[in-house]
Design a protein around this motif. Structure first.
Motif, short mmCIF file in Angstrom:
data_model
loop_
_atom_site.label_atom_id
_atom_site.label_comp_id
_atom_site.label_asym_id
_atom_site.label_seq_id
_atom_site.Cartn_x
_atom_site.Cartn_y
_atom_site.Cartn_z
N MET A 147 0.83 -1.21 0.00
CA MET A 147 0.00 0.00 0.00
C MET A 147 0.87 1.26 0.00
N LEU A 148 1.93 1.24 0.81
CA LEU A 148 2.83 2.39 0.81
C LEU A 148 3.52 2.55 -0.54
N HIS A 149 3.90 1.44 -1.14
CA HIS A 149 4.56 1.49 -2.44
C HIS A 149 3.63 2.11 -3.50
N ARG A 150 2.38 1.71 -3.48
CA ARG A 150 1.44 2.23 -4.46
C ARG A 150 1.23 3.73 -4.29
N SER A 151 1.23 4.21 -3.06
CA SER A 151 0.93 5.62 -2.81
C SER A 151 2.15 6.53 -2.97
N LEU A 152 3.34 6.06 -2.59
CA LEU A 152 4.48 6.95 -2.46
C LEU A 152 5.63 6.68 -3.43
N TYR A 153 5.64 5.53 -4.07
CA TYR A 153 6.86 5.15 -4.79
C TYR A 153 7.16 6.08 -5.96
N ALA A 154 6.14 6.52 -6.69
CA ALA A 154 6.40 7.36 -7.87
C ALA A 154 7.13 8.65 -7.49
N SER A 155 6.63 9.33 -6.48
CA SER A 155 7.28 10.58 -6.06
C SER A 155 8.63 10.32 -5.41
N CYS A 156 8.74 9.24 -4.64
CA CYS A 156 10.01 8.93 -3.98
C CYS A 156 11.08 8.57 -5.00
N PHE A 157 10.71 7.86 -6.06
CA PHE A 157 11.69 7.49 -7.08
C PHE A 157 12.22 8.73 -7.79
N THR A 158 11.35 9.69 -8.05
CA THR A 158 11.78 10.93 -8.69
C THR A 158 12.75 11.69 -7.81
N ARG A 159 12.47 11.78 -6.53
CA ARG A 159 13.34 12.52 -5.61
C ARG A 159 14.66 11.82 -5.40
N ALA A 160 14.66 10.48 -5.48
CA ALA A 160 15.89 9.72 -5.23
C ALA A 160 16.89 9.86 -6.36
N GLN A 161 16.46 10.38 -7.54
CA GLN A 161 17.39 10.52 -8.65
C GLN A 161 18.23 11.78 -8.57
N GLU A 162 17.91 12.67 -7.62
CA GLU A 162 18.70 13.89 -7.47
C GLU A 162 20.07 13.56 -6.93
N GLY A 163 21.01 14.43 -7.20
CA GLY A 163 22.39 14.20 -6.78
C GLY A 163 22.58 14.46 -5.31
N ASN A 164 23.77 14.10 -4.87
CA ASN A 164 24.15 14.29 -3.47
C ASN A 164 25.43 15.10 -3.42
N GLU A 165 25.47 16.10 -2.59
CA GLU A 165 26.64 16.96 -2.48
C GLU A 165 27.33 16.71 -1.14
N ASN A 166 28.63 16.52 -1.25
CA ASN A 166 29.42 16.30 -0.05
C ASN A 166 30.88 16.54 -0.39
N ARG A 167 31.58 17.20 0.44
CA ARG A 167 33.00 17.42 0.20
C ARG A 167 33.73 17.51 1.53
N ILE A 168 35.03 17.28 1.45
CA ILE A 168 35.86 17.29 2.65
C ILE A 168 36.47 18.67 2.83
N ARG A 169 36.30 19.21 3.98
CA ARG A 169 36.90 20.52 4.28
C ARG A 169 38.36 20.33 4.69
N ARG A 170 39.19 21.27 4.28
CA ARG A 170 40.61 21.19 4.59
C ARG A 170 40.83 21.76 6.00
N ASN A 171 40.54 20.93 6.98
CA ASN A 171 40.76 21.34 8.36
C ASN A 171 42.18 20.96 8.78
N ALA A 172 42.50 21.20 10.06
CA ALA A 172 43.85 20.95 10.55
C ALA A 172 44.21 19.47 10.48
N GLY A 173 43.24 18.59 10.78
CA GLY A 173 43.51 17.16 10.73
C GLY A 173 43.86 16.68 9.33
N TRP A 174 43.14 17.20 8.33
CA TRP A 174 43.41 16.79 6.96
C TRP A 174 44.76 17.31 6.49
N ILE A 175 45.09 18.54 6.86
CA ILE A 175 46.40 19.09 6.48
C ILE A 175 47.52 18.29 7.13
N TRP A 176 47.35 17.89 8.40
CA TRP A 176 48.37 17.08 9.07
C TRP A 176 48.52 15.72 8.38
#
Length: 564
Positions: free
Chosen positions: A275-304
C-alpha cells in the motif's frame, strides 16, 4: 498481463544474470569447486560443534532443554537484527538505485509486480548468508532431539515468514525515509537509522547481562537461576515466535498458533508495504534521482594527514588521498565507524565485568584460557572489519578501474595504496583493543607481548587476504558498498580468516601446553618459559607472513591481468 506473469518476467533478467556468472568456463569451474570446498568444510564444523553442545545440554535435566531453547532464541534474535540492517541497506539499491529501474518505470508494468519483484530481490540479497548459517544449526537440533523430516519441514515453514518480515519492514522504512527527507540526504539518513538500529540492538544484548549466568553465587537458589534464564524474552518479536515454535515441537509442546502468527504478520507487513509502495513510490523514485553533495573541508587534521604522507612516493601518496577522500564522502561508509566504536566499547566492558576475582570459581587455568579467547574474539572482530572496509576496496573503483589501468601505474602501486589505507587503522585498532583487554585481565608480561605481536601479525595478514579475495571476486556492479561484503567472495574471506585464526591459536596452545596444564588442580603453577614464548611467537609470525605475502602477491598478479 497478469501480475504473476509480470512478476516472473521482472525476475528473469536477475536469474539469467546469476546463471551466467555461475556458468562454467573461464575458470569458473575452479571458483565453483572452491566455494563447494569451503562450504563443505564450514557446515560440518558448525554442525558438529552445535550437536555436541546440544547433546551435553540434553543430558542436564530441567536446565538443559531451557538452555537449548534459549540458545535458539538468541541465535534467531541476532539474525533478526542482521536482517533488519541488511534489508534497510539492500532496499535502497533495489528500489531506488538499480540501473534498470528507469526502463522498468517507463514500461507498462503493474505496480504490484514491481513491488513484489523488488521485494524478492531485496529478500534474496540480504538473507542468503543467514540461511546458510541456519541450515547446519537446524540440522543439529533435528538430529539431537530426533525431530526428523517433520521438524525440517516446520523449519522451512517458520523460516520463510521470519525472513519475509524484516524484508518488508526494511523496504517500507526505506520508502518512508526517501519520502520524508530530501533526496540528496536519503542515503545519509538511512545510514544514521541503520547505525541507531545496530546500537540499540547491541545495547539490548548488553542489558541482558549474560555474565550473570556464569556466577551462580549471585542467585539465592535454583528457582532464581531458572527465572533469570527464562527472561527476558519478548512475545512481540518474530524471532521468539519462531524459536518457541521450533523448540516446542522438539520438546513435545508444539503450539500451531505461533506459526499462524508468523505467517499472518508476514502477510500484514507485505500488504502494508504494498500500500505504501502504491501511494508513495512514484514521487520517492523521482526525488531519489537527485544528486548528493558532499566534500571534505581542509581542516587541521586533513592538512596534518597530507604532511604525514609526504615521505611516500608521489603516486602512492595521491592514491591514498583519493581513497580516504572517497571514504569520507560516502556517509554509508564513514558512519559505520560509529557502530565500530560502540562494539569496541561493549567488548572491552564485557571483559571488565568477567568474574575473574570470584575466589575459587574461576581458576588460574580458566583465566589463562580467557587470554586465548580474547585473542580469538579480537581476531574475529578484525576479520569482520576487514570484510566491511578492506574487501570492497577494489570493487568501489567500479568503472574507473580502467583509468587506473591505463595510467602509468604498476599493479603493486595501486594495491599497495589500498593495503596501507586498510592496514594502518586496522592495526592501530588491534593494538588498542588487545592492549586494553590485556590490562584489564592482568595478563603476564610474556603473554601480553605474545598477544600484541599476534594481533598485529593477524591484522596485517587479514588485510592482505581481504584485498586478495576482493581482487578475485570483485563486485563492480553493486550500487551499495555495504552489500559487497555479503557476496560469495566476502563469505570465502571470512571462512579463510577463521581458518587462519584457528591455525594461530592451535600453534600457540600446542607450544604453551605445558604452561596451560600447570594451572590445573594438582599441578604446580608456573610462569611461561622464555623459549615457549619465543617458539609460539615465531610460529605465529611465520603463519601470518605466509597468510599475508602469498595472497598479496597473487592479488598483484590478478590485478595486473584485470588492468591489462
Amino acid at each position: 498481463m497478469s501480475v504473476g506473469f509480470e512478476y516472473v518476467q521482472l525476475l528473469t533478467p536477475k536469474v539469467l544474470s546469476a546463471r551466467r556468472r555461475s556458468a562454467p568456463g573461464r575458470g569458473r569451474w575452479g571458483r565453483f569447486a572452491m566455494i563447494l570446498g569451503v562450504g563443505a568444510a564450514a557446515w560440518p564444523v558448525i554442525y558438529v560443534t552445535l550437536a555436541r553442545l546440544l547433546r551435553t545440554l540434553r543430558g542436564v535435566e530441567e536446565v538443559g532443554p531451557l538452555l537449548a531453547s534459549k540458545l535458539l532464541a538468541l541465535a534467531l534474535l541476532v539474525f533478526l537484527g542482521m536482517l533488519l540492517l541488511s534489508n534497510l541497506i539492500a532496499a535502497l539499491s533495489s528500489f531506488f538505485l538499480s540501473r534498470d529501474l528507469p526502463w522498468i518505470r517507463a514500461a507498462p508494468v503493474d505496480w504490484l509486480s514491481v513491488y513484489l519483484a523488488r521485494l524478492t530481490e531485496t529478500l534474496v540479497s540480504s538473507s542468503w548468508m543467514v540461511v546458510l548459517m541456519l541450515v547446519p544449526m537446524l540440522a543439529a537440533y533435528a538430529n539431537v532431539y530426533d525431530g526428523g523430516w517433520l521438524f525440517l519441514a516446520l523449519s522451512v515453514g517458520a523460516l520463510v515468514p521470519f525472513l519475509l518480515i524484516p524484508a518488508a519492514l526494511g523496504s517500507a522504512a526505506t520508502l518512508l525515509l526517501v519520502r520524508v527527507f530530501p533526496a540528496r540526504r536519503s542515503k545519509d539518513i538511512l545510514g544514521v537509522v541503520a547505525i541507531v538500529a545496530v546500537v540499540l540492538m547491541v545495547f539490548l544484548l548488553r542489558v541482558l547481562r549474560p555474565e550473570r549466568l556464569v556466577n551462580p553465587e549471585s542467585y539465592r537458589n535454583l528457582v532464581d537461576f531458572m527465572a533469570a534464564l527464562r527472561g527476558p524474552s519478548s512475545p512481540w518479536l518474530p524471532s521468539q515466535w519462531g524459536a518457541d515454535a521450533l523448540a516446542g515441537f522438539l520438546h513435545g509442546s508444539f503450539d500451531p498458533f505461533l506459526l499462524i502468527l508468523l505467517w499472518t504478520t508476514a502477510a500484514g507487513t507485505v500488504t502494508v508495504g504494498a500500500m505504501l509502495h502504491r501511494s508513495l513510490y512514484a514521487s520517492c523514485f523521482t526525488r531519489a534521482q537527485e544528486g548528493n553533495e558532499n566534500r571534505i573541508r581542509r581542516n587541521a587534521g586533513w592538512i596534518w594527514f597530507e604532511r604525514a604522507l609526504r615521505t611516500a612516493p608521489i603516486q602512492r601518496q595521491q592514491l591514498v588521498l583519493k581513497d580516504v577522500r572517497i571514504f569520507f564522502r560516502d556517509s554509508t561508509q564513514w558512519s559505520q565507524l560509529i557502530i565500530l566504536g560502540v562494539l569496541v566499547v561493549v567488548y572491552v566492558y564485557n571483559i571488565q565485568v568477567l568474574p575473574l576475582n570470584s575466589g575459587e570459581m574461576i581458576t588460574r587455568y580458566l583465566v589463562t584460557l580467557v587470554v586465548f579467547l580474547n585473542l580469538a574474539l579480537s581476531g574475529f572482530v578484525l576479520a569482520a572489519i576487514a570484510a566491511r572496509f578492506v574487501f570492497p576496496a577494489l570493487s568501489l573503483e567500479g568503472q574507473t578501474l580502467w583509468l587506473l589501468g591505463s595510467a602509468p601505474l604498476r599493479p603493486e602501486t595501486i594495491l599497495g595504496a589500498k593495503y596501507w589505507v586498510g592496514a594502518v587503522p586496522l592495526t592501530a585498532l588491534a593494538v588498542i583493543l588487545t592492549g586494553a583487554t590485556n590490562l584489564l585481565l592482568g595478563v603476564p608480561a610474556g603473554l601480553a607481548v605474545l598477544s600484541l605481536a599476534s594481533i598485529v601479525g593477524l591484522s596485517l595478514a587479514l588485510t592482505a587476504q581481504a584485498l586478495a579475495w576482493g581482487v578475485y571476486y570483485p563486485e563492480f556492479e553493486s550500487e551499495n558498498a555495504a552489500q559487497i561484503p555479503t557476496s560469495i567472495g566476502g563469505l570465502l574471506f571470512m571462512l579463510g580468516a577463521v581458518v587462519n585464526l584457528g591455525a594461530v591459536l592451535a600453534v600457540q596452545i600446542w607450544t604453551l601446553r605445558g604452561y596451560l596444564m600447570s594451572g590445573l588442580p594438582g599441578r604446580e603453577p608456573r610462569d611461561p618459559l622464555l623459549w615457549e614464548i619465543g617458539l609460539a611467537l615465531g610460529g605465529t609470525l611465520l603463519l601470518c607472513l605466509a597468510a599475508g605475502i602469498l595472497p598479496y602477491r597473487a592479488a598483484v598478479r590478478r590485478l595486473g591481468r584485470l588492468g591489462g
